[in-house]
Each structure stands twice: as C-alpha cells, then as structure tokens.
Scaffold this motif. Structure first.
Motif, PDB file in Angstrom:
ATOM      1  N   ALA A  58       3.119  56.876  11.309  1.00  0.00           N
ATOM      2  CA  ALA A  58       3.104  58.131  12.062  1.00  0.00           C
ATOM      3  C   ALA A  58       1.837  58.889  11.727  1.00  0.00           C
ATOM      4  O   ALA A  58       1.439  58.967  10.569  1.00  0.00           O
ATOM      5  N   MET A  59       1.203  59.412  12.768  1.00  0.00           N
ATOM      6  CA  MET A  59      -0.005  60.201  12.543  1.00  0.00           C
ATOM      7  C   MET A  59      -0.094  61.345  13.552  1.00  0.00           C
ATOM      8  O   MET A  59       0.329  61.214  14.690  1.00  0.00           O
ATOM      9  N   GLU A  60      -0.634  62.453  13.068  1.00  0.00           N
ATOM     10  CA  GLU A  60      -0.844  63.606  13.937  1.00  0.00           C
ATOM     11  C   GLU A  60      -2.068  63.347  14.806  1.00  0.00           C
ATOM     12  O   GLU A  60      -3.082  62.823  14.331  1.00  0.00           O
ATOM     13  N   GLY A  61      -1.957  63.692  16.081  1.00  0.00           N
ATOM     14  CA  GLY A  61      -3.090  63.510  16.972  1.00  0.00           C
ATOM     15  C   GLY A  61      -2.789  63.992  18.371  1.00  0.00           C
ATOM     16  O   GLY A  61      -1.644  64.273  18.724  1.00  0.00           O
ATOM     17  N   SER A  62      -3.828  64.062  19.158  1.00  0.00           N
ATOM     18  CA  SER A  62      -3.725  64.511  20.541  1.00  0.00           C
ATOM     19  C   SER A  62      -3.369  63.344  21.452  1.00  0.00           C
ATOM     20  O   SER A  62      -3.965  62.273  21.356  1.00  0.00           O
ATOM     21  N   TRP A  63      -2.420  63.561  22.357  1.00  0.00           N
ATOM     22  CA  TRP A  63      -2.081  62.532  23.334  1.00  0.00           C
ATOM     23  C   TRP A  63      -3.222  62.316  24.316  1.00  0.00           C
ATOM     24  O   TRP A  63      -3.323  61.262  24.925  1.00  0.00           O
ATOM     25  N   GLY A  64      -4.081  63.298  24.470  1.00  0.00           N
ATOM     26  CA  GLY A  64      -5.173  63.194  25.427  1.00  0.00           C
ATOM     27  C   GLY A  64      -6.452  62.603  24.854  1.00  0.00           C
ATOM     28  O   GLY A  64      -7.427  62.436  25.572  1.00  0.00           O
ATOM     29  N   MET A  78       6.463  56.251  26.172  1.00  0.00           N
ATOM     30  CA  MET A  78       6.243  57.690  26.314  1.00  0.00           C
ATOM     31  C   MET A  78       7.591  58.316  26.642  1.00  0.00           C
ATOM     32  O   MET A  78       8.201  57.987  27.652  1.00  0.00           O
ATOM     33  N   THR A  79       8.034  59.215  25.777  1.00  0.00           N
ATOM     34  CA  THR A  79       9.333  59.835  25.985  1.00  0.00           C
ATOM     35  C   THR A  79       9.290  61.312  25.633  1.00  0.00           C
ATOM     36  O   THR A  79       8.676  61.700  24.646  1.00  0.00           O
ATOM     37  N   GLY A  80       9.904  62.096  26.472  1.00  0.00           N
ATOM     38  CA  GLY A  80      10.028  63.506  26.179  1.00  0.00           C
ATOM     39  C   GLY A  80       8.733  64.284  26.172  1.00  0.00           C
ATOM     40  O   GLY A  80       8.636  65.289  25.478  1.00  0.00           O
ATOM     41  N   LEU A  81       7.745  63.847  26.935  1.00  0.00           N
ATOM     42  CA  LEU A  81       6.512  64.634  27.000  1.00  0.00           C
ATOM     43  C   LEU A  81       6.794  65.934  27.727  1.00  0.00           C
ATOM     44  O   LEU A  81       7.654  66.005  28.597  1.00  0.00           O
ATOM     45  N   ARG A  86      -0.819  68.558  33.098  1.00  0.00           N
ATOM     46  CA  ARG A  86      -2.086  68.119  32.501  1.00  0.00           C
ATOM     47  C   ARG A  86      -1.843  67.265  31.252  1.00  0.00           C
ATOM     48  O   ARG A  86      -2.492  66.249  31.048  1.00  0.00           O
ATOM     49  N   ALA A  87      -0.900  67.678  30.403  1.00  0.00           N
ATOM     50  CA  ALA A  87      -0.589  66.893  29.199  1.00  0.00           C
ATOM     51  C   ALA A  87      -0.111  65.503  29.584  1.00  0.00           C
ATOM     52  O   ALA A  87      -0.519  64.507  28.993  1.00  0.00           O
ATOM     53  N   ARG A  88       0.754  65.420  30.573  1.00  0.00           N
ATOM     54  CA  ARG A  88       1.225  64.111  31.043  1.00  0.00           C
ATOM     55  C   ARG A  88       0.082  63.284  31.593  1.00  0.00           C
ATOM     56  O   ARG A  88      -0.038  62.099  31.310  1.00  0.00           O
ATOM     57  N   ARG A  89      -0.742  63.904  32.415  1.00  0.00           N
ATOM     58  CA  ARG A  89      -1.858  63.179  33.025  1.00  0.00           C
ATOM     59  C   ARG A  89      -2.810  62.647  31.955  1.00  0.00           C
ATOM     60  O   ARG A  89      -3.234  61.501  32.005  1.00  0.00           O
ATOM     61  N   GLU A 110      11.566  63.977  31.305  1.00  0.00           N
ATOM     62  CA  GLU A 110      12.603  64.971  31.128  1.00  0.00           C
ATOM     63  C   GLU A 110      12.172  66.214  31.876  1.00  0.00           C
ATOM     64  O   GLU A 110      11.139  66.800  31.562  1.00  0.00           O
ATOM     65  N   THR A 111      12.935  66.565  32.862  1.00  0.00           N
ATOM     66  CA  THR A 111      12.583  67.735  33.659  1.00  0.00           C
ATOM     67  C   THR A 111      13.854  68.448  34.079  1.00  0.00           C
ATOM     68  O   THR A 111      14.896  67.820  34.267  1.00  0.00           O
ATOM     69  N   LEU A 112      13.758  69.732  34.201  1.00  0.00           N
ATOM     70  CA  LEU A 112      14.892  70.523  34.662  1.00  0.00           C
ATOM     71  C   LEU A 112      14.799  70.797  36.157  1.00  0.00           C
ATOM     72  O   LEU A 112      15.692  71.375  36.726  1.00  0.00           O
ATOM     73  N   ARG A 113      13.724  70.377  36.761  1.00  0.00           N
ATOM     74  CA  ARG A 113      13.560  70.600  38.193  1.00  0.00           C
ATOM     75  C   ARG A 113      13.105  69.296  38.836  1.00  0.00           C
ATOM     76  O   ARG A 113      12.406  68.498  38.229  1.00  0.00           O
ATOM     77  N   PRO A 114      13.499  69.073  40.074  1.00  0.00           N
ATOM     78  CA  PRO A 114      13.076  67.835  40.738  1.00  0.00           C
ATOM     79  C   PRO A 114      11.579  67.885  41.061  1.00  0.00           C
ATOM     80  O   PRO A 114      10.999  68.951  41.257  1.00  0.00           O
ATOM     81  N   LEU A 115      10.948  66.710  41.075  1.00  0.00           N
ATOM     82  CA  LEU A 115       9.547  66.630  41.486  1.00  0.00           C
ATOM     83  C   LEU A 115       9.471  66.865  42.990  1.00  0.00           C
ATOM     84  O   LEU A 115      10.313  66.377  43.738  1.00  0.00           O
ATOM     85  N   PRO A 116       8.478  67.615  43.455  1.00  0.00           N
ATOM     86  CA  PRO A 116       8.331  67.801  44.898  1.00  0.00           C
ATOM     87  C   PRO A 116       8.095  66.464  45.586  1.00  0.00           C
ATOM     88  O   PRO A 116       7.534  65.539  44.995  1.00  0.00           O
ATOM     89  N   THR A 117       8.525  66.356  46.808  1.00  0.00           N
ATOM     90  CA  THR A 117       8.327  65.135  47.570  1.00  0.00           C
ATOM     91  C   THR A 117       6.840  64.802  47.601  1.00  0.00           C
ATOM     92  O   THR A 117       6.000  65.666  47.867  1.00  0.00           O
ATOM     93  N   GLY A 118       6.519  63.559  47.275  1.00  0.00           N
ATOM     94  CA  GLY A 118       5.128  63.126  47.301  1.00  0.00           C
ATOM     95  C   GLY A 118       4.359  63.426  46.041  1.00  0.00           C
ATOM     96  O   GLY A 118       3.184  63.066  45.921  1.00  0.00           O
ATOM     97  N   ASP A 119       4.972  64.099  45.067  1.00  0.00           N
ATOM     98  CA  ASP A 119       4.273  64.402  43.812  1.00  0.00           C
ATOM     99  C   ASP A 119       4.009  63.105  43.060  1.00  0.00           C
ATOM    100  O   ASP A 119       4.854  62.221  43.014  1.00  0.00           O
ATOM    101  N   ARG A 120       2.818  62.971  42.508  1.00  0.00           N
ATOM    102  CA  ARG A 120       2.442  61.770  41.767  1.00  0.00           C
ATOM    103  C   ARG A 120       2.143  62.132  40.337  1.00  0.00           C
ATOM    104  O   ARG A 120       1.628  63.204  40.059  1.00  0.00           O
ATOM    105  N   LEU A 121       2.436  61.211  39.444  1.00  0.00           N
ATOM    106  CA  LEU A 121       2.160  61.450  38.027  1.00  0.00           C
ATOM    107  C   LEU A 121       0.714  61.146  37.680  1.00  0.00           C
ATOM    108  O   LEU A 121       0.171  61.676  36.737  1.00  0.00           O
ATOM    109  N   ILE A 122       0.101  60.239  38.400  1.00  0.00           N
ATOM    110  CA  ILE A 122      -1.289  59.847  38.112  1.00  0.00           C
ATOM    111  C   ILE A 122      -2.153  60.247  39.275  1.00  0.00           C
ATOM    112  O   ILE A 122      -1.823  60.107  40.408  1.00  0.00           O
TER     113      ILE A 122
END
Length: 122
Positions: A58-64, A78-81, A86-89, A110-122
C-alpha cells in the motif's frame, strides 16, 4: 462464466479506490502481487496494519499521476472512486497507461444519481 479469481490468478494487480483491504483480497484470490494506491493517508495506514498480505503493498499517491511504468500491471481494480468526474477521468487515463495491452479493468461505480443519457466515463 469468468470469476474475479480467474482474472487475478497469476497476475499483477493495481487497486485504486476502495477501503484498503482490496489488495490483500486480490492476493488471496490468486494475484501474485497487488499494489494499493490511495491519496488518503488513513486508508494507507489501515491497509498496512489491518489488511496486510505478504504480496500486497500500500502506498499513498495520486490516482491521476501513478508512480508506475507504462504497461506494468495485468489487472486494475477501481472501486468506490468519488463521483468527481475529473478524478474518475484522470484515474481511468492512468489505468489505461499502466495496463498491459491484454490487461483487464474491473470497475465499480458508486453513485447516488443516475448518469445522464449518453454520459461517457472516458
């Protein structure tokens, strides 16, 4: 049907996000080594003390800005980001960089709201 243990067996794994115990679990499921990187010092301490495994680090570091060479891991989990897009991207971009060409990305959102139609992660 493939199980996560089938994907991890004999592989080098990288864990981004989660709670600190996932790298130890990856090793218990068959990964030859697993690295957990998280920006939270508390999660790193937890992983080092309570979720230790001889083949997990385990090491501390930036995901980006992962401190890893290109194409050096076989599986990225990748879990629970955070919902911050921007952090996900940034994390997805780095995951792509460090994965071997035939590697796997296992991603949970993990999200409390649905992704808008057509929303992309990348």
């Amino acid at each position: 049907m493939a199980y996560i243990s089938d994907l991890l067996r004999g592989q080098r794994a990288l864990v981004l996000g989660g709670h600190g115990w996932e790298a130890a679990l990856a090793c218990e499921l068959g990964a030859v080594e697993a690295l957990y990187i998280d920006p939270s010092p508390q999660r790193i301490r937890y992983a080092q003390r309570r979720a230790a495994h001889p083949s997990a680090t385990a090491m501390e570091g930036s995901w980006g800005d992962l401190p890893l060479e290109d194409s050096c891991v076989d599986v990225v989990l990748m879990t629970g980001l955070p919902e911050d897009t921007r952090a996900r991207r940034d994390a997805l971009s780095e995951a792509r960089r460090v994965l071997t060409p035939d590697g796997f990305l296992l991603l949970t959102l993990e999200t409390l709201r649905p992704l808008p139609t057509g929303d992309r992660l990348i």
